[in-house]
Write a protein that holds these residues in place. Structure first.
Motif, short mmCIF file in Angstrom:
data_model
loop_
_atom_site.label_atom_id
_atom_site.label_comp_id
_atom_site.label_asym_id
_atom_site.label_seq_id
_atom_site.Cartn_x
_atom_site.Cartn_y
_atom_site.Cartn_z
N THR A 1 0.43 -1.09 -0.38
CA THR A 1 0.07 -0.12 0.23
C THR A 1 0.72 1.60 -0.07
O THR A 1 1.25 1.85 -0.24
CB THR A 1 -1.10 -0.01 1.09
OG1 THR A 1 -1.70 -1.11 0.78
CG2 THR A 1 -1.98 1.46 1.42
N LEU B 1 -9.61 -1.41 1.36
CA LEU B 1 -8.57 -2.53 1.26
C LEU B 1 -9.02 -3.65 2.97
O LEU B 1 -9.34 -5.04 2.23
CB LEU B 1 -7.61 -2.03 1.65
CG LEU B 1 -6.81 -1.71 0.02
CD1 LEU B 1 -5.13 -0.76 0.98
CD2 LEU B 1 -6.09 -3.01 -0.48
N ASP C 1 -3.98 -3.58 -5.70
CA ASP C 1 -3.92 -3.15 -3.94
C ASP C 1 -4.76 -4.34 -2.94
O ASP C 1 -5.59 -4.22 -2.99
CB ASP C 1 -3.97 -1.89 -3.42
CG ASP C 1 -3.17 -2.32 -2.47
OD1 ASP C 1 -1.82 -2.99 -2.20
OD2 ASP C 1 -2.55 -1.53 -1.10
#
Ligand SMILES: Nc1nc2c(ncn2[C@@H]2O[C@H](COP(=O)(O)OP(=O)(O)O)[C@@H](O)[C@H]2O)c(=O)[nH]1
Ligand SMILES: [Mg+2]
Lengths: 161, 287
Positions: free
Chosen positions: A17, A33, A58
């Motif tokens: 990240t 996330l 991500d």
């Protein structure tokens, strides 16, 4: 405009990240996330006169790659596998993980990145390199930004080839 | 008032006239008559001719029918097989909207029949209007409320995206509002979709709708892409069905195999057509 999907992966806490945020000013909160395990962002690169739109995924870090939902990897043209120079546990399964990834993304480009170079000495880096079962493509620091742009541009250049 | 003599005279004059006319006709129309005669013989000959020729043609056709498979079946089979192998994805994308349409219609029909039979049963069982009304309201409560809601809060399409299924890459979009980056939205939608499908259905089912507050994202899946329709307002079952029809028609007509070549031309075409088909449209009025 060419669009490519690229995935950042690797163990929890290696700096995925941070690399992502270092490379892209993120408009979205990291809330995504933790809720769904992935966050997508875009960076437009100009490489050799061509425009490349890189869609970066991500992924929330897991200990083993096979715990990440396979569908996240599907259709990816590139994978950035990140490990942490200060934690051997993040690279001891590297060859197994890469083998696994190759099986899912067939034909995509895989980059192996060792992060947090600001925390270790040059000698340490040499020693760690010899311990890691596969050659490392780039050594980065998401903190200082060292090699971060180079990493993404090198991958971008290979993607539009 | 009739005078017999006059009548006779008249008759005589008439028949003379007729004779005269007939003569005149035969002179004037001689040529025409001959033509007709000629045509008649041609038709006659043709008829005769065809009687003779038909069996021969028929025999040829029969022979072709029986011999064609022997001679050419293998070749044709091989060509078809290769064609399918080479373009299985294309074929799938082409037939999917048609199949979707067929299955949907079938299911809709079955539901309609079921509903009618329930209706009939209720009518047979109960006599008081109140009882029927009550049960109907309970049975079809959703439908009734849908109707009420749809009248207050008509769904209007604000954004449409065509997205490659696995990669989440955008293949075309149209929007009534300027929102955050559409490439990113396409990616996040794909991630959310993958997450939900993985988590709850083991990847066998497709997520069909995402709802939040007064907004909805309707997802129509195709073999290797999906279409996401963002709208405000609530959507009834009928409207959902309308929207699906429209999406299948769109896919059938506007999305071809160039989609995955990621050409700018294809992106432009899909985006323009999305705008025409969907943007700012009331779903109720889609046909
Ligand atoms: N010193 C240093 N810290 C880093 C670096 N990259 C990440 N970190 C730190 O490592 C922790 C985990 O980073 P994060 O990006 O969340 O890792 P992720 O789980 O792989 O996404 C955070 O506290 C970061 O600040 C780096 O290059 N150098
Ligand atoms: Mg992270």
């Amino acid at each position: 405009m060419i669009s490519k999907k690229v995935i950042l992966t690797g163990s929890f806490g290696v700096g995925k990240t941070s690399l992502f945020n270092q490379f892209i000013y993120s408009k979205f909160s990291d809330r995504y996330l933790t809720t769904i395990g992935v966050k997508v962002n875009k960076k437009t690169l100009e490489i050799g006169g061509k425009e490349l739109s890189m869609l970066l995924w991500d992924i929330a870090g897991e200990v083993a790659q096979d715990k990440v939902p396979t569908s996240y990897f599907l259709g990816a043209s590139g994978v950035i596998y990140v490990c942490d120079l200060t934690r051997p546990s993040t690279y001891k399964n590297l060859d197994k993980d890469i083998e696994y990834l190759k099986g899912i993304i067939n034909g995509g480009i895989i980059k192996i990145v060792a992060n947090k170079s600001d925390l270790v000495s040059a000698e340490d880096i040499e020693r760690i390199k010899s311990e890691i079962p596969l050659p490392i493509d780039t050594i980065t620091s998401a903190k200082t930004g060292d090699n971060v742009n180079d990493l993404f541009h090198a991958l971008g250049a290979e993607l539009i080839d | 008032m009739t005078n017999p003599i006059m009548t006779e005279q008249n008759n005589k004059t008439q028949s003379d006239e007729e004779l005269l006319m007939e003569k005149l006709r035969s002179i004037l129309l001689k040529e025409e008559r001959q033509k007709v005669q000629r045509l008649e013989t041609i038709v006659e000959t043709k008829k005769n001719l065809s009687e003779k020729v038909d069996p021969i043609i028929e025999e040829h056709i029969q022979r072709l029918k029986t011999e064609f498979p022997d001679h050419y079946k293998q070749v044709v089979d091989r060509i078809v097989e290769q064609k399918i192998k080479d373009s299985s994805e294309e074929i799938l994308n082409t037939i999917y909207p048609v199949f979707g349409q067929m299955i949907k219609k079938y299911i809709a029909l079955q539901f309609q029949l079921l509903r009618e039979s329930i209706d009939q049963q209720i009518k047979n069982t109960f006599s008081t209007k109140g009882v029927i009304g009550n049960i109907k309201a309970r049975l079809f409560g959703i439908k009734t409320s849908d109707v009420i809601i749809s009248n207050i809060n008509k769904p209007i399409i604000s954004e449409v995206f065509v997205i490659e299924r696995d990669s989440g890459l955008l293949k075309g979009s149209a929007s009534a509002v300027s929102t955050i980056d559409q490439d990113v939205v396409a990616g996040m939608l794909t991630a959310i979709k993958a997450f939900v499908e993985d988590a709850f259905d083991g990847g066998q089912q497709n997520l069909g709708m995402i709802e939040y507050d007064t907004h909805r994202i309707f997802l129509q899946n195709f073999p290797n892409y999906y279409i996401a329709v963002a709208m405000s307002g609530s959507i009834s079952t009928t409207e959902k069905s309308n929207l699906t029809d429209r999406l299948l028609a769109f896919a059938d007509k506007e999305i071809n195999n160039t989609l995955f070549a990621s050409s700018e031309e294809s992106f432009k075409h899909i985006s323009e057509q999305l705008e025409i088909y969907f943007i700012g449209k009331e779903i109720q009025l889609l046909t």
